[in-house]
Motif scaffolding. Structure first.
Motif, PDB file in Angstrom:
ATOM      1  N   PRO A 147       0.801  -1.240   0.000  1.00 39.06           N
ATOM      2  CA  PRO A 147       0.000   0.000   0.000  1.00 39.06           C
ATOM      3  C   PRO A 147       0.826   1.279   0.000  1.00 39.06           C
ATOM      4  O   PRO A 147       0.335   2.331  -0.419  1.00 39.06           O
ATOM      5  N   ASN A 148       2.083   1.221   0.456  1.00 40.20           N
ATOM      6  CA  ASN A 148       2.921   2.427   0.461  1.00 40.20           C
ATOM      7  C   ASN A 148       3.720   2.608  -0.820  1.00 40.20           C
ATOM      8  O   ASN A 148       4.548   3.516  -0.921  1.00 40.20           O
ATOM      9  N   GLY A 149       3.495   1.739  -1.819  1.00 41.62           N
ATOM     10  CA  GLY A 149       4.171   1.883  -3.100  1.00 41.62           C
ATOM     11  C   GLY A 149       5.462   1.102  -3.237  1.00 41.62           C
ATOM     12  O   GLY A 149       6.113   1.167  -4.286  1.00 41.62           O
ATOM     13  N   TYR A 164      11.636  -3.835  -1.717  1.00 44.34           N
ATOM     14  CA  TYR A 164      12.406  -2.732  -2.286  1.00 44.34           C
ATOM     15  C   TYR A 164      11.635  -1.424  -2.125  1.00 44.34           C
ATOM     16  O   TYR A 164      10.403  -1.401  -2.256  1.00 44.34           O
ATOM     17  N   ALA A 165      12.368  -0.340  -1.876  1.00 43.39           N
ATOM     18  CA  ALA A 165      11.759   0.972  -1.685  1.00 43.39           C
ATOM     19  C   ALA A 165      11.453   1.618  -3.037  1.00 43.39           C
ATOM     20  O   ALA A 165      11.924   2.712  -3.360  1.00 43.39           O
ATOM     21  N   SER A 166      10.621   0.951  -3.824  1.00 44.02           N
ATOM     22  CA  SER A 166      10.274   1.437  -5.162  1.00 44.02           C
ATOM     23  C   SER A 166       9.482   2.735  -5.111  1.00 44.02           C
ATOM     24  O   SER A 166       9.433   3.470  -6.103  1.00 44.02           O
ATOM     25  N   SER A 167       8.877   3.020  -3.967  1.00 38.29           N
ATOM     26  CA  SER A 167       8.124   4.273  -3.814  1.00 38.29           C
ATOM     27  C   SER A 167       9.039   5.491  -3.825  1.00 38.29           C
ATOM     28  O   SER A 167       8.557   6.629  -3.986  1.00 38.29           O
ATOM     29  N   ASP A 171      14.820   4.140  -9.751  1.00 39.91           N
ATOM     30  CA  ASP A 171      16.046   3.353  -9.703  1.00 39.91           C
ATOM     31  C   ASP A 171      16.503   3.061  -8.273  1.00 39.91           C
ATOM     32  O   ASP A 171      17.639   2.652  -8.053  1.00 39.91           O
ATOM     33  N   ASN A 172      15.609   3.263  -7.314  1.00 37.47           N
ATOM     34  CA  ASN A 172      15.982   3.058  -5.919  1.00 37.47           C
ATOM     35  C   ASN A 172      16.372   1.596  -5.672  1.00 37.47           C
ATOM     36  O   ASN A 172      15.677   0.677  -6.110  1.00 37.47           O
ATOM     37  N   ALA A 218       8.789   3.900   4.479  1.00 38.26           N
ATOM     38  CA  ALA A 218       8.757   3.602   3.049  1.00 38.26           C
ATOM     39  C   ALA A 218      10.148   3.696   2.449  1.00 38.26           C
ATOM     40  O   ALA A 218      10.514   2.912   1.562  1.00 38.26           O
ATOM     41  N   ALA A 219      10.948   4.620   2.939  1.00 35.40           N
ATOM     42  CA  ALA A 219      12.304   4.802   2.409  1.00 35.40           C
ATOM     43  C   ALA A 219      13.281   3.756   2.940  1.00 35.40           C
ATOM     44  O   ALA A 219      14.251   3.402   2.254  1.00 35.40           O
TER      45      ALA A 219
END
Length: 349
Positions: A147-149, A164-167, A171-172, A218-219
């Motif tokens: 839900p947080n992306g 993975y922090a895709s939000s 390219d994160n 999220a990060a």
């Protein structure tokens, strides 16, 4: 690709890692009763990962001939026009999972997550435009959009679940990791606020279904097991976990040895109504209750005349069953190698 070599319990993990895509030599009969007529099936569209075309393909179950142009409603593979690199395009082989989710944090727009053996992506849906993607080794088998992306992935050969922090950008590369042998499935469950996963406890080689909490931010995500949900699977080598639409207390769970309905409250498994088929790679149900599944042609006895020509872990056939487990019929696509099937439904449950 990998081959199954049944040489003893002492190398059980190696057996699974070669079996997680290739089906093996054990065969069980498929449906034997022919439906009286070819039927249209009202319901949501169905997404298939196709090793033959190297595409994600979406079909309309109302169309009886899936070889006709009208049946295929959407197709996707990474291209430069969609924002993907040459290496990502080269790495994509047709997909191992596909899920569509409506994202509240992104103005209720729909997005899709995709895993392939060595590549994962988050895309706009239905545009197909790249939002996040990465070439990742480890034999990816499942993907989920949180839900947080952020994107959750299961890697069967690398023995991990990652978020993975895709939000945080296209390219994160920041991720959290949880060790899980032969990891095969990830499914977000808002009811428990956790991520259902299947795999193997490497400390005791137990085949398990369990849930993970996604903490941190999220990060900078963190993963910890929700141990109160851990259960031993009724047969070895867990594969699919999918939502049981219409009952948030249930899940569909498949293994190499069978297919089951899992009750979250009692933490018990019951046999699926569809005759406990083995090696089911993808399974789910329409909101109406109709069951759809994909099972390798190599595990059907006899092997269908029209079957996947490339490998022994895919099928040219999608089977349809009533909610009570009676076989209704099939859709067959000439030359197709369908590995996974998903209901195109943008809700988690």
């Amino acid at each position: 690709m990998r081959r199954i070599i049944w040489i003893g319990a002492a190398i059980a993990l190696a057996i699974f890692q070669v079996a997680c895509k290739k089906s093996g030599t054990n065969t069980d009969p498929g449906p034997t009763n022919n439906p009286p007529v070819v039927q249209s099936y009202p319901g949501l569209q169905l997404a298939l990962t196709n090793d033959a075309s190297k595409q994600i393909e979406i079909y309309d179950p109302m169309i009886t001939d899936w070889n006709s142009a009208d049946a295929k409603k959407w197709r996707w593979s990474p291209t430069t026009a969609l924002g993907f690199s040459a290496n990502e395009i080269k790495s994509f082989g047709g997909g191992t999972d596909f899920k569509v989710r409506k994202m509240k944090i992104w103005q209720d727009a729909s997005y899709a997550v995709i895993s392939d053996n060595s590549m994962a992506a988050l895309i706009g849906y239905p545009s197909g435009q790249r939002v996040w993607s990465k070439v990742i080794g480890g034999n990816l088998h499942s993907a989920e959009l949180l839900p947080n992306g952020n994107i959750a992935l299961a890697a069967s050969d690398a023995n991990w679940i990652r978020v993975y922090a895709s939000s945080q950008g296209a390219d994160n590369n920041t991720y959290a990791e949880f060790t899980l042998g032969a990891a095969h499935a990830v499914l977000w469950d808002p009811l428990i606020n956790g991520l259902w996963v299947t795999g193997q406890d490497l400390s005791g080689n137990t085949h398990i279904l369990t849930a993970l909490a996604v903490g941190g931010t999220a990060a900078n995500p963190e993963l910890t097991e929700l141990k109160q949900y851990r259960v031993t699977l009724p047969s070895a080598w867990g594969h699919e976990v999918s939502a049981y639409y219409g009952n948030t207390n249930l899940l569909w769970v498949t293994t190499n040895g069978g297919e089951y309905v899992f009750n979250k409250t009692t933490k018990t498994f019951s046999m699926s109504p569809t005759n406990n088929l083995t090696f089911v790679k993808g399974m789910g149900n329409q909101p109406s209750g109709q069951i759809v599944l994909v099972r390798p042609d190599a595990n059907k006895n006899p092997r269908p005349a029209i079957s996947c020509p490339l490998n022994n872990w895919s099928s040219s056939t999608v089977d349809f069953y009533t909610s009570g487990g009676d076989w209704q019929g099939s859709r067959i696509v000439n030359g197709a190698c369908f590995y996974k099937i998903k209901i195109v439904y943008d809700n988690y449950q």
